[in-house]
Design a protein around this motif. Structure first.
Motif, PDB file in Angstrom:
ATOM      1  N   ASP A 298      42.224  37.849  43.206  1.00  0.00           N
ATOM      2  CA  ASP A 298      42.795  37.262  41.995  1.00  0.00           C
ATOM      3  C   ASP A 298      44.312  37.392  42.096  1.00  0.00           C
ATOM      4  O   ASP A 298      44.848  38.500  42.083  1.00  0.00           O
TER       5      ASP A 298
ATOM      6  N   ASP B 103      40.048  30.409  38.043  1.00  0.00           N
ATOM      7  CA  ASP B 103      39.219  31.133  37.092  1.00  0.00           C
ATOM      8  C   ASP B 103      39.476  30.468  35.728  1.00  0.00           C
ATOM      9  O   ASP B 103      40.537  30.637  35.134  1.00  0.00           O
TER      10      ASP B 103
ATOM     11  N   HIS C  47      43.527  32.148  35.943  1.00  0.00           N
ATOM     12  CA  HIS C  47      44.007  32.913  37.095  1.00  0.00           C
ATOM     13  C   HIS C  47      43.600  32.215  38.379  1.00  0.00           C
ATOM     14  O   HIS C  47      42.491  31.721  38.499  1.00  0.00           O
TER      15      HIS C  47
ATOM     16  N   THR D 285      40.664  32.343  32.303  1.00  0.00           N
ATOM     17  CA  THR D 285      41.975  32.957  32.176  1.00  0.00           C
ATOM     18  C   THR D 285      43.064  32.172  32.883  1.00  0.00           C
ATOM     19  O   THR D 285      44.227  32.565  32.851  1.00  0.00           O
TER      20      THR D 285
ATOM     21  N   GLU E 257      38.988  41.058  43.147  1.00  0.00           N
ATOM     22  CA  GLU E 257      38.058  40.774  42.056  1.00  0.00           C
ATOM     23  C   GLU E 257      36.639  41.199  42.478  1.00  0.00           C
ATOM     24  O   GLU E 257      35.982  41.937  41.771  1.00  0.00           O
TER      25      GLU E 257
HETATM   26 ZN   LIG Z   1      41.702  36.899  36.797  1.00  0.00          ZN
END
Ligand SMILES: [Zn+2]
Ligand SMILES: [Zn+2]
Ligand SMILES: [Zn+2]
Ligand SMILES: [Zn+2]
Ligand SMILES: [Zn+2]
Ligand SMILES: [Zn+2]
Ligand SMILES: [Zn+2]
Ligand SMILES: [Zn+2]
Lengths: 366, 366
Positions: A296, A8, A13, A11, A320
């Protein structure tokens, strides 16, 4: 094996996509209560789908005893789930000391026969009768433990039939099951997710939890554990500890507990998918759904609304997005589906129904 | 079937001739004690042959634990029995929590592996190891009951091997065994003769005895009972009741108890012969002996020398004469043989020895 490869960008992530998970023991104690049932079914399946589960196999019991024990109760349960399920689902029916014929008549509309611990402990000849009357191609789920465990496996193995032991809670029981599995592949088992993380050390009053020694044995022998479950253990634990019992205890933190174990290197994503998707689908003959879950791994999980068995915090990882039939039903961990479109699935034959659900759709199962 | 056809003209007593009986669990606690063993072996086998038994399968335990657990103890036992046996005999060896390899090395010189209750209760993985290491063609005797029973049957059945459950003591256990036998013919069992006649009603302190309800179930299900035994139960009962423990408790009245049941019409002579000769010979692969026993059904049995579990009196029936290899060894119920000519028998291969026994005869078994 699944690779944790996507990222991601915003971020940083890590995300990973897995198939929709299967909850093999969804605890919906009012499933056969026409008044309280529908709201409870909605709430539990909402929590489940928000947690990555797209299939609910419904337990036929409440904490006070079996709730689906004959065709009449199964008929009520079928009316309860109508338009109340955010996941696909299947029924299981409960054996008691005196419903051998009644429960066998439910076989065509149920995925498995459930042998509750309390009702059938030490009742070997009744268990034998149930196994004789239940169709050989349908699964049997036994809550059996300690002194009842070997006898139920023995009876199943004499019939050369499959048996699934649910909620294995101590190392002797898992050791016996592993010994049997060396010779007899039709025996499978699950361990409760919460009992991998909390023990009698945390709750000395909860003798149904494993000891730390049992827990250690579970972690060292994950290969012997076919599936993970949630079931009624979190509710039972709230009961004995005097915490507030509300609908859906233990669901939301189940996957974050396991994902945190992935993050700390104790297990892999694949270990989870095998025990919450691949093996449950095989064991209970559940057909492939068109359902994916985006995980996530770096999301900081906080559980606020309900009491939770695991109170040490620090959980990382969560759901997510969930897509069912190419439609987004969960986004940022929240339900976005406007309709409860979950369908009944009896073993590998998905019940053909028009979409959207019509009033007549469930009539054949009653 | 045997007909009770002969009559003793002088006294009008009914007599019947049956084959020499097999005691599958001869309790000789000092069997591996070179000092006390020989006299005890002589006394027990004298009592046995006077009671119609011409073969003694020796238990490998005393009330304080296993006594034949490795080759060394078996060697001592072999020296103990030399010239001390009034019956033919065979050894069994005891499994413990830590003698898997030791005991397996005794297999060629023993008729069966004995799994003692106390030492192996709840030790499923150790029992599994023992079963793996013990030759598949040799019998296994398990004292297992209640919670351990199903697991030992399960382990044996996974290996498709024979198992004999000794001293079944309650109706649930017999019911489980009967259920298994419907599918699995390699499971056999015995019930203690004394526990068919005395219960917890007679000795509330003896929880190892059946309840009257269990006893009733035994009598109604004699078809499920392959053999009768004597074993250590009379000694254990003397212990808990504070009665004097002497060598050979419970042997002399065993057959009179059963013959009295014949006289009262509860069983037939054939029921006895099946359970004390035919089936024991099959289960333990004991070759046919040239041995006959003449029974007097109207003899008034009085037991004076030793304490006896059954104290209600009124027993009728006893041994008149025993012939082994066409030689009278017992007459009017008393030993008349001058020599202890009993020979070791390892399964169906009778050990070839010159008669009379010479010093070298047992050397191969050590
Ligand atoms: Zn995330
Ligand atoms: Zn994989
Ligand atoms: Zn799949
Ligand atoms: Zn929550
Ligand atoms: Zn016959
Ligand atoms: Zn007479
Ligand atoms: Zn014979
Ligand atoms: Zn006597």
């Amino acid at each position: 094996t699944l690779d944790v490869s996507e990222r991601d960008a915003q971020t940083s992530h890590r995300t990973v996509t897995i198939p929709g998970l299967i909850n093999i023991s969804s605890y919906i104690p009012n499933i056969s209560n026409a008044v309280k049932g529908p709201a409870e079914m909605k709430e539990v399946t909402r929590l489940l789908v928000e947690s990555g589960f797209t299939y609910s196999q419904i337990m036929p019991k409440s904490t006070s005893g079996p709730v689906i024990t004959d065709e009449q109760y199964l008929k009520v349960a079928n009316s309860v789930v109508k338009d109340s399920a955010y996941t696909d689902f299947g029924f299981t029916v409960a054996a008691t000391a005196n419903n051998v014929d009644d429960v066998a008549r439910c076989a065509k509309d149920a995925n498995a026969l459930f042998l509750p611990y309390r009702e059938l402990s030490n009742k070997v000849s009744i268990v034998a009768e149930h196994l004789k009357n239940w169709p050989i191609e349908k699964q049997v789920i036994a809550e059996a433990k300690t002194s009842d465990l070997a006898s139920v496996i023995l009876l199943a193995s004499l019939q050369n039939r499959a048996i699934h032991i649910t909620g294995v809670s101590n190392k002797d029981d898992l050791a016996l099951i592993m010994t049997v599995k060396e010779k007899q592949t039709k025996v499978t088992c699950d361990v409760n997710i919460h009992s991998l993380f909390v023990s009698q050390d945390d709750y000395p009053e909860a003798l149904f939890l494993p000891t730390p020694e049992d827990q250690d044995f579970f972690w060292r022998n994950l290969d012997g554990i076919d599936a993970f479950s949630i079931g009624s253990l979190p509710t039972a634990l709230a009961n004995v500890t005097g915490n507030k019992v509300v609908t859906g205890l233990g669901i939301k933190e189940a996957l974050p507990l396991l994902l945190s174990a992935v993050n700390s290197g104790k297990i892999t994503i694949d270990d989870i998918v095998e025990r919450l998707h691949d093996n449950p689908a095989k064991i209970f003959n559940i057909p492939e759904q068109n359902a994916v879950v985006e995980i996530d791994l770096d999301f900081t999980f906080r559980h606020k609304k309900r009491w939770t068995p695991y109170t040490k915090g620090g959980l990382t990882g969560g759901v997510e997005r969930v897509l069912v039939n190419d439609e987004t039903v969960v986004l940022s961990g929240d339900l976005v589906a406007t309709e409860a479109k979950g369908q009944p699935v009896v073993n590998s034959a998905k019940i053909a129904t028009p979409a959207p659900p019509a009033a007549s759709e469930l009539s054949h199962v009653t």
